[in-house]
Design an enzyme around this catalytic site. Structure first.
Site, PDB file in Angstrom:
ATOM      1  N   ASP A  28       0.824  -1.204   0.000  1.00  0.00           N
ATOM      2  CA  ASP A  28       0.000   0.000   0.000  1.00  0.00           C
ATOM      3  C   ASP A  28       0.862   1.259   0.000  1.00  0.00           C
ATOM      4  O   ASP A  28       2.016   1.235   0.440  1.00  0.00           O
ATOM      5  CB  ASP A  28      -0.860   0.050   1.274  1.00  0.00           C
ATOM      6  CG  ASP A  28      -1.942  -1.020   1.303  1.00  0.00           C
ATOM      7  OD1 ASP A  28      -1.973  -1.876   0.395  1.00  0.00           O
ATOM      8  OD2 ASP A  28      -2.745  -1.014   2.252  1.00  0.00           O
ATOM      9  N   HIS A 169       3.919  -1.899   3.109  1.00  0.00           N
ATOM     10  CA  HIS A 169       3.830  -0.530   2.585  1.00  0.00           C
ATOM     11  C   HIS A 169       5.104  -0.192   1.831  1.00  0.00           C
ATOM     12  O   HIS A 169       6.188  -0.224   2.423  1.00  0.00           O
ATOM     13  CB  HIS A 169       3.624   0.458   3.733  1.00  0.00           C
ATOM     14  CG  HIS A 169       2.319   0.252   4.448  1.00  0.00           C
ATOM     15  ND1 HIS A 169       2.147  -0.733   5.390  1.00  0.00           N
ATOM     16  CD2 HIS A 169       1.122   0.874   4.304  1.00  0.00           C
ATOM     17  CE1 HIS A 169       0.888  -0.698   5.817  1.00  0.00           C
ATOM     18  NE2 HIS A 169       0.247   0.258   5.177  1.00  0.00           N
TER      19      HIS A 169
HETATM   20 ZN   LIG Z   1      -2.491   3.262   3.142  1.00  0.00          ZN
END
Ligand SMILES: [Zn+2]
Length: 199
Positions: A28, A169
């Protein structure tokens, strides 16, 4: 107990089928030059495929990185334009941002709500347009500066099972932990005989 579930969010994805030797890595908040490049290089070494939930404003800044993600056989999903929190964002605005972030991608129907925070109504409106909300069952905590890479590694290794959807991430903030844990996890999962596949 999860704070969200299939009853509150019909049609949303929380994990994949458990009867395969596959897991689903998701990244993400990218694309970002250093972290995304590292992730793509690392995935390639292990012949692993993943799904990237991109923030619209980052796609606008780094279209070349988005193109590379696609070219290397990974899947794209939207993650809103500016990482809006659905709980604090008026529904029309939120749905617009989700839709816009998807329009920047090539033919994706997957959307991951930032922070996993999406109102039931927001989910319903996106679902009505054929957009599928994707949650997860394993958080790597790579974004958490309070966690050591060893703690992130141990937690993620313990929680991941066949079919799991694991969140990482590819952001600058997570990079100090991500760069340590991703290669080690890929070694571990390869030893387990698990294949990393797109959603
Ligand atoms: Zn996010």
């Amino acid at each position: 107990m999860m704070r969200w579930g299939p009853i509150r969010y019909p049609g949303a994805i929380f994990r994949g089928p458990q009867d395969t030797a596959s897991i689903h890595l998701t990244f993400d908040d990218g694309p970002s030059p250093e972290a995304t490049t590292f992730v793509l290089d690392t995935l390639k070494q292990f012949d692993a495929k993943a799904t990237f939930f991109l923030i619209g404003k980052n796609v606008q800044q780094h279209p070349d990185l988005m193109a590379r993600i696609c070219a290397e056989g990974h899947l794209l999903g939207g993650h809103s334009m500016h990482h809006e929190n659905g709980w604090n964002t008026p529904t029309p605005e939120y749905v617009h941002s989700a839709r816009q972030s998807l329009e920047l991608l090539k033919e994706s129907r997957f959307f991951r709500p930032p922070y996993g925070r999406i109102k039931k109504k927001q989910h319903q409106l996106l679902a009505a347009e054929g957009i599928q909300t994707v949650f997860w069952d394993v958080l790597s905590y790579d974004y958490d500066a309070q966690m050591s890479p060893e703690q992130c590694l141990e937690h993620t290794r313990k929680k991941t099972r066949p079919g799991s959807i694991v969140v990482f991430h590819d952001s600058q903030k997570a990079f100090p932990r991500l760069r340590r844990i991703l290669p080690q996890l890929l070694v571990h999962w390869t030893d387990m005989g698990w294949e990393c596949r797109t959603l």
